[in-house]
Design an enzyme around this catalytic site. Structure first.
Site, PDB file in Angstrom:
ATOM      1  N   HIS A  12      30.115 -20.750 -10.973  1.00  0.00           N
ATOM      2  CA  HIS A  12      30.692 -19.900 -12.381  1.00  0.00           C
ATOM      3  C   HIS A  12      30.706 -18.493 -12.345  1.00  0.00           C
ATOM      4  O   HIS A  12      30.809 -18.040 -13.109  1.00  0.00           O
ATOM      5  CB  HIS A  12      29.962 -20.418 -13.307  1.00  0.00           C
ATOM      6  N   HIS A  59      24.578 -17.335 -20.758  1.00  0.00           N
ATOM      7  CA  HIS A  59      23.685 -16.038 -20.192  1.00  0.00           C
ATOM      8  C   HIS A  59      23.560 -15.069 -21.201  1.00  0.00           C
ATOM      9  O   HIS A  59      24.245 -13.954 -21.196  1.00  0.00           O
ATOM     10  CB  HIS A  59      24.510 -15.355 -18.915  1.00  0.00           C
ATOM     11  N   HIS A 193      21.924 -17.850  -4.871  1.00  0.00           N
ATOM     12  CA  HIS A 193      22.292 -16.350  -5.266  1.00  0.00           C
ATOM     13  C   HIS A 193      20.766 -15.779  -5.820  1.00  0.00           C
ATOM     14  O   HIS A 193      20.172 -16.411  -6.513  1.00  0.00           O
ATOM     15  CB  HIS A 193      23.537 -16.071  -6.055  1.00  0.00           C
ATOM     16  N   GLU A 240      20.063 -22.591 -11.282  1.00  0.00           N
ATOM     17  CA  GLU A 240      21.219 -23.046 -11.883  1.00  0.00           C
ATOM     18  C   GLU A 240      21.712 -24.278 -11.586  1.00  0.00           C
ATOM     19  O   GLU A 240      22.337 -25.218 -11.890  1.00  0.00           O
ATOM     20  CB  GLU A 240      22.660 -22.086 -11.746  1.00  0.00           C
TER      21      GLU A 240
HETATM   22  C1  DHB Z   1      26.780 -13.501 -10.354  1.00  0.00           C
HETATM   23  C2  DHB Z   1      26.547 -14.909 -10.501  1.00  0.00           C
HETATM   24  C3  DHB Z   1      26.145 -15.611 -11.491  1.00  0.00           C
HETATM   25  O1  DHB Z   1      25.831 -16.917 -11.361  1.00  0.00           O
HETATM   26  C4  DHB Z   1      26.075 -14.932 -12.624  1.00  0.00           C
HETATM   27  O2  DHB Z   1      25.823 -15.864 -13.842  1.00  0.00           O
HETATM   28  C5  DHB Z   1      26.114 -13.726 -12.706  1.00  0.00           C
HETATM   29  C6  DHB Z   1      26.584 -12.931 -11.542  1.00  0.00           C
HETATM   30  C7  DHB Z   1      27.219 -12.730  -9.166  1.00  0.00           C
HETATM   31  O3  DHB Z   1      27.096 -13.319  -8.138  1.00  0.00           O
HETATM   32  O4  DHB Z   1      27.477 -11.539  -9.220  1.00  0.00           O
HETATM   33 FE    FE Z   2      25.041 -17.555 -13.644  1.00  0.00          FE
END
Ligand code: DHB
Ligand code: FE
Length: 279
Positions: A12, A59, A193, A240
């Protein structure tokens, strides 16, 4: 009766939404990301789902740090697009299915999964970016959505096993809804991530590809994976991916893989996508 006909997972990443809204989908950086979702756009045109049970995380948009439900269900007729600090994304509001949502809440809570019932909430990139990826540009969304919000932003998030079991309970709920509805369940977020600290920028393609593979071939390994392994292997935001296990749990023991896509990087994250059919 309502039936779950497919499970779909997708990342997402908010920058995907920004690229989409600014018509940058053909830019060299973004084209490979959006191309990965061409297949599913055609699939959705053929499948014409009536409702998506859309598992996602907020978020700090609808829920700030003063109150974070572990699991919540959106029971409204409509969900506004959240302003995440840069104005609302230019999207139509997301239609709910209040009757199905109320039925799922009743069935799942009496099945001993204590969802928080939310009658008004705005939905952020966690929900809207997967909708844009799956349906492209629309004047009006072609489906109704039952949002299931999961806490993965503040420790402790729910376990993979709990998520899986909630998915099973959601499937029981959907299958006992008397209306004839084509329902899909989506798990969103991930893949690896980390947005903060010394390891910011971490991506682990080996971990992600094993996760995609084992959704089909060894889901019990994923069901039992501990938070510490997500943290170590997939970065602080990789957790996540437990949301994908709600989707996978809802599909039953065996699934057929219809489509898979993986791409790094998009913004700071690995983009993963899989389409599964319960068999
Ligand atoms: C990013 C990824 C995410 O899942 C998020 O909620 C906010 C930022 C990113 O890759 O920048
Ligand atoms: Fe996220």
């Amino acid at each position: 009766m309502a039936r779950i006909t497919a499970g779909i997972a997708a990342s997402h990443v908010p920058a995907i939404g920004v690229a989409f809204d600014n018509k940058r989908t053909s830019d060299p950086y973004w084209a490979p990301v959006f191309k990965g979702f061409d297949w599913v756009k055609e699939f959705e045109k053929d499948e014409k789902p009536d409702v998506i049970v859309l598992v996602y995380n907020d978020h700090a948009s609808a829920f700030d740090l003063s109150m974070i439900p572990t699991f919540a269900i959106g029971c409204a007729d409509e969900f506004a697009i959240a302003d995440e600090g840069f104005g609302q994304r230019p999207l139509p509001p997301v239609p709910g299915h209040a009757d199905l949502a109320a039925h799922i809440a009743q069935s799942v809570i009496l099945d001993e999964f204590d969802l928080t019932v939310v009658n008004e909430m705005a939905v952020d990139h966690g929900l809207t970016v997967p909708l844009s990826l799956m349906f492209g540009e629309v004047d009006k969304w072609p489906v109704k959505v039952v949002p299931i919000a999961v806490n993965v932003v503040q420790f402790p998030p729910p376990t993979g096993n709990r998520c899986w079991s909630l998915g099973e309970a959601i499937a029981r709920a959907v299958e006992s809804f008397p209306e004839d509805l084509n329902v899909q369940i989506w798990g969103t977020g991930g893949m690896s991530h980390q947005l903060q600290g010394p390891r910011a920028g971490l991506i682990n393609a080996q971990f992600d590809n094993a996760f995609l593979r084992d959704l089909v071939s060894d889901p019990q390994r994923l069901r039992l994976m501990k938070h510490i392994e997500y943290l170590r292997e997939s970065g602080s935001e990789g957790i996540e991916m437990v949301m994908w296990l709600i989707m996978r749990g809802a599909l039953g023991s065996n699934v057929e893989e219809l489509h898979r896509f993986y791409h790094v990087p998009a913004s700071n994250a690995a983009v993963g996508h899989i389409v599964l059919r319960p068999t």
